[in-house]
Design a protein around this motif. Structure first.
Motif, PDB file in Angstrom:
ATOM      1  N   ALA A  54       1.230  -1.557  -0.065  1.00  0.00           N
ATOM      2  CA  ALA A  54       0.006   0.014  -0.280  1.00  0.00           C
ATOM      3  C   ALA A  54       1.248   0.884  -0.267  1.00  0.00           C
ATOM      4  O   ALA A  54       0.853   1.991  -0.953  1.00  0.00           O
ATOM      5  CB  ALA A  54      -1.088   0.246   1.038  1.00  0.00           C
ATOM      6  N   PHE A  55       1.676   1.339   0.902  1.00  0.00           N
ATOM      7  CA  PHE A  55       2.806   3.162   0.949  1.00  0.00           C
ATOM      8  C   PHE A  55       3.650   2.383  -0.728  1.00  0.00           C
ATOM      9  O   PHE A  55       3.431   3.337  -0.804  1.00  0.00           O
ATOM     10  CB  PHE A  55       3.701   1.936   2.063  1.00  0.00           C
ATOM     11  N   CYS A  56       4.234   1.771  -0.791  1.00  0.00           N
ATOM     12  CA  CYS A  56       4.497   1.994  -2.248  1.00  0.00           C
ATOM     13  C   CYS A  56       3.770   1.983  -3.253  1.00  0.00           C
ATOM     14  O   CYS A  56       4.538   3.069  -4.591  1.00  0.00           O
ATOM     15  CB  CYS A  56       4.790   0.180  -2.681  1.00  0.00           C
ATOM     16  N   ALA A  57       2.224   1.856  -3.552  1.00  0.00           N
ATOM     17  CA  ALA A  57       1.723   2.232  -4.812  1.00  0.00           C
ATOM     18  C   ALA A  57       1.574   3.437  -4.180  1.00  0.00           C
ATOM     19  O   ALA A  57       1.031   4.382  -6.022  1.00  0.00           O
ATOM     20  CB  ALA A  57       0.557   1.306  -4.654  1.00  0.00           C
ATOM     21  N   ALA A  58       1.423   4.077  -2.807  1.00  0.00           N
ATOM     22  CA  ALA A  58       0.628   5.242  -3.254  1.00  0.00           C
ATOM     23  C   ALA A  58       2.083   5.745  -3.157  1.00  0.00           C
ATOM     24  O   ALA A  58       1.648   7.595  -3.794  1.00  0.00           O
ATOM     25  CB  ALA A  58       0.695   5.773  -1.600  1.00  0.00           C
ATOM     26  N   GLN A  59       3.084   5.846  -3.398  1.00  0.00           N
ATOM     27  CA  GLN A  59       4.340   6.196  -4.095  1.00  0.00           C
ATOM     28  C   GLN A  59       4.576   6.511  -5.842  1.00  0.00           C
ATOM     29  O   GLN A  59       5.529   6.728  -6.915  1.00  0.00           O
ATOM     30  CB  GLN A  59       5.608   6.269  -3.742  1.00  0.00           C
ATOM     31  N   GLY A  60       3.987   5.642  -6.448  1.00  0.00           N
ATOM     32  CA  GLY A  60       4.127   5.393  -7.238  1.00  0.00           C
ATOM     33  C   GLY A  60       5.081   3.894  -7.708  1.00  0.00           C
ATOM     34  O   GLY A  60       5.090   3.973  -8.798  1.00  0.00           O
ATOM     35  N   PHE A  61       5.050   3.366  -6.681  1.00  0.00           N
ATOM     36  CA  PHE A  61       5.584   2.281  -7.408  1.00  0.00           C
ATOM     37  C   PHE A  61       4.744   0.400  -6.353  1.00  0.00           C
ATOM     38  O   PHE A  61       4.048   0.837  -6.137  1.00  0.00           O
ATOM     39  CB  PHE A  61       7.467   2.330  -6.375  1.00  0.00           C
ATOM     40  N   ASP A  62       5.738  -0.746  -6.428  1.00  0.00           N
ATOM     41  CA  ASP A  62       5.184  -1.595  -6.226  1.00  0.00           C
ATOM     42  C   ASP A  62       6.737  -2.148  -5.349  1.00  0.00           C
ATOM     43  O   ASP A  62       7.524  -0.852  -5.192  1.00  0.00           O
ATOM     44  CB  ASP A  62       4.495  -3.082  -6.916  1.00  0.00           C
ATOM     45  N   THR A  63       6.667  -3.385  -4.453  1.00  0.00           N
ATOM     46  CA  THR A  63       7.230  -3.563  -4.215  1.00  0.00           C
ATOM     47  C   THR A  63       8.762  -4.032  -4.272  1.00  0.00           C
ATOM     48  O   THR A  63       9.735  -4.440  -4.200  1.00  0.00           O
ATOM     49  CB  THR A  63       7.290  -4.876  -2.778  1.00  0.00           C
ATOM     50  N   THR A  64       8.441  -4.470  -5.975  1.00  0.00           N
ATOM     51  CA  THR A  64       9.566  -4.819  -6.456  1.00  0.00           C
ATOM     52  C   THR A  64      10.995  -3.348  -7.280  1.00  0.00           C
ATOM     53  O   THR A  64      11.650  -3.710  -7.606  1.00  0.00           O
ATOM     54  CB  THR A  64       9.279  -6.192  -7.453  1.00  0.00           C
ATOM     55  N   THR A  65       9.803  -2.639  -7.315  1.00  0.00           N
ATOM     56  CA  THR A  65      10.683  -1.015  -7.952  1.00  0.00           C
ATOM     57  C   THR A  65      10.659  -0.335  -6.427  1.00  0.00           C
ATOM     58  O   THR A  65      11.150   1.124  -7.173  1.00  0.00           O
ATOM     59  CB  THR A  65       9.402  -0.828  -9.232  1.00  0.00           C
ATOM     60  N   ILE A  66      10.256  -0.427  -5.919  1.00  0.00           N
ATOM     61  CA  ILE A  66      10.532   1.155  -4.690  1.00  0.00           C
ATOM     62  C   ILE A  66      11.669   1.431  -4.758  1.00  0.00           C
ATOM     63  O   ILE A  66      11.935   1.979  -4.167  1.00  0.00           O
ATOM     64  CB  ILE A  66       9.574   0.121  -3.325  1.00  0.00           C
ATOM     65  N   VAL A  67      12.865   0.378  -4.589  1.00  0.00           N
ATOM     66  CA  VAL A  67      13.892   0.589  -4.835  1.00  0.00           C
ATOM     67  C   VAL A  67      14.477   2.056  -5.660  1.00  0.00           C
ATOM     68  O   VAL A  67      15.321   2.888  -5.586  1.00  0.00           O
ATOM     69  CB  VAL A  67      15.445  -0.415  -4.140  1.00  0.00           C
TER      70      VAL A  67
END
Length: 341
Positions: free
Chosen positions: A145-158
């Motif tokens: 949910a946090f990653c999606a709010a930033q426009g990413f997912d858990t694999t691309t958040i870095v």
């Protein structure tokens, strides 16, 4: 006569008051620190006056520390201690130090985002520099949910992290730091870089993914545009990238010095020997040099590369598989001669 006696009593009182004032002024304005260099004190959220005093003790003179404790009670600092990283200058007075701590006038620090291979390592590196729980940060970076709010997912958040150096406050919150990183990411991906990514048919996240592989292939920035074009050539032809660093990432064994044939069958979406195209996300925080190499690749038609047998950290490139096999044979021989397994 009475006036004389009155004057006789007043003069000593005035002298005493002036002496007391001089002593107070000495303790308040005299140097707080015993050091001739800048010193730093780190105040945590759970500190009280006793623990703050204990942290100041290695820095302050005995008289300055006593004055600090007395004035802290009278100014209310003991009831409103503010966390942060504070600098104490050589020659700075006790009152100046107290006012700085009381008003929360912190000294920012320079935080360098490292090119970490995993979110756990990234969180740990940041946590060691800031008053921040690295475990909480690590958990947040795995929160969909946090990653999606930033426009990413858990694999691309870095890919949200641009490994530059930033001025931040030591006690900055996780939320504020993430907000800052997102703003820096958006600023980095300006109109020019976005245009280059679009021309390649890649999103910023895909650029970072390819850049992260290139970073793991070599630390030689001059060669990165060559490697970038080779991988772009393979993507254009629908060929698997067959990048050894992705196998290491899939196995989570970053100490591997040699990739063997049986490792190439590792079932992971990050294994670019088994699955064509780019992996789901970066295998590390991509460097700026890596990103720029993808956006500004060299011009050539090579499809293969192999580490040079001189272990210089650079590569031999080949346009055909037959040429590549010759290069691979030279490198394999060099590995065997050095006993590298």
């Amino acid at each position: 006569m009475k006036a004389y006696k009155k004057k006789f009593y007043i003069i000593p009182i005035v002298v005493c008051l002036l002496a007391i004032a001089a002593v107070v002024a000495y303790y308040l304005t005299g140097s707080f620190s015993r050091s001739e260099q800048r010193e730093y004190v780190y105040i945590d959220d759970n500190d009280n006056l006793d623990s703050v005093t204990a942290k100041l003790a290695p820095i302050a003179s005995e008289q300055a520390l006593l004055s600090f404790k007395i004035i802290s009670h009278h100014t209310g600092y003991d009831k409103n201690i503010r966390s942060g990283r504070y600098v104490i200058e050589p020659g700075e007075g006790t009152f100046s130090v107290l006012r700085k701590l009381k008003n929360g006038h912190q000294e920012p620090l320079r935080l360098t985002i490292p090119e970490s291979r995993t979110t756990d390592r990234l969180a740990g590196a940041i946590g060691r520099k800031l008053m921040m729980d690295s475990l909480s940060l690590s958990i947040l970076l795995k929160d969909s949910a946090f990653c999606a709010a930033q426009g990413f997912d858990t694999t691309t958040i870095v890919s949200m992290f641009v490994p530059n150096t930033y001025e931040v406050y030591w006690n900055t919150s996780i939320e504020n730091l993430m907000s800052r990183m997102k703003k820096e990411h958006d600023k980095f991906w300006n109109e020019s870089r976005m245009a280059k990514a679009n021309a390649l048919g890649l999103s910023p996240e895909e650029v970072c993914t390819l850049a992260s592989i290139i970073d793991e292939e070599t630390s030689n920035n001059a060669e990165k545009p060559m490697i970038a074009r080779m991988y772009l050539n393979r993507l254009a032809k629908g060929m698997p990238l067959q990048a050894d660093p992705t196998v290491k990432f899939a196995l989570k064994d970053f100490a591997l010095k040699r990739i063997y044939h049986n490792m190439l069958n590792t079932d992971s979406p990050y294994n670019t020997y088994r699955y064509a195209g780019l992996p789901p996300g970066p295998i590390k925080v991509a460097s700026v040099a890596g990103v720029e190499a993808v956006l500004n690749p060299a011009s050539h038609s090579y499809l293969y590369m192999c580490a040079k047998e001189d272990f210089s950290g650079t590569h031999n490139f080949a346009a055909t598989y037959q040429e590549h096999l010759k290069n691979a044979s030279k490198y394999s021989k060099a590995l065997n001669e050095r006993g590298i397994k």
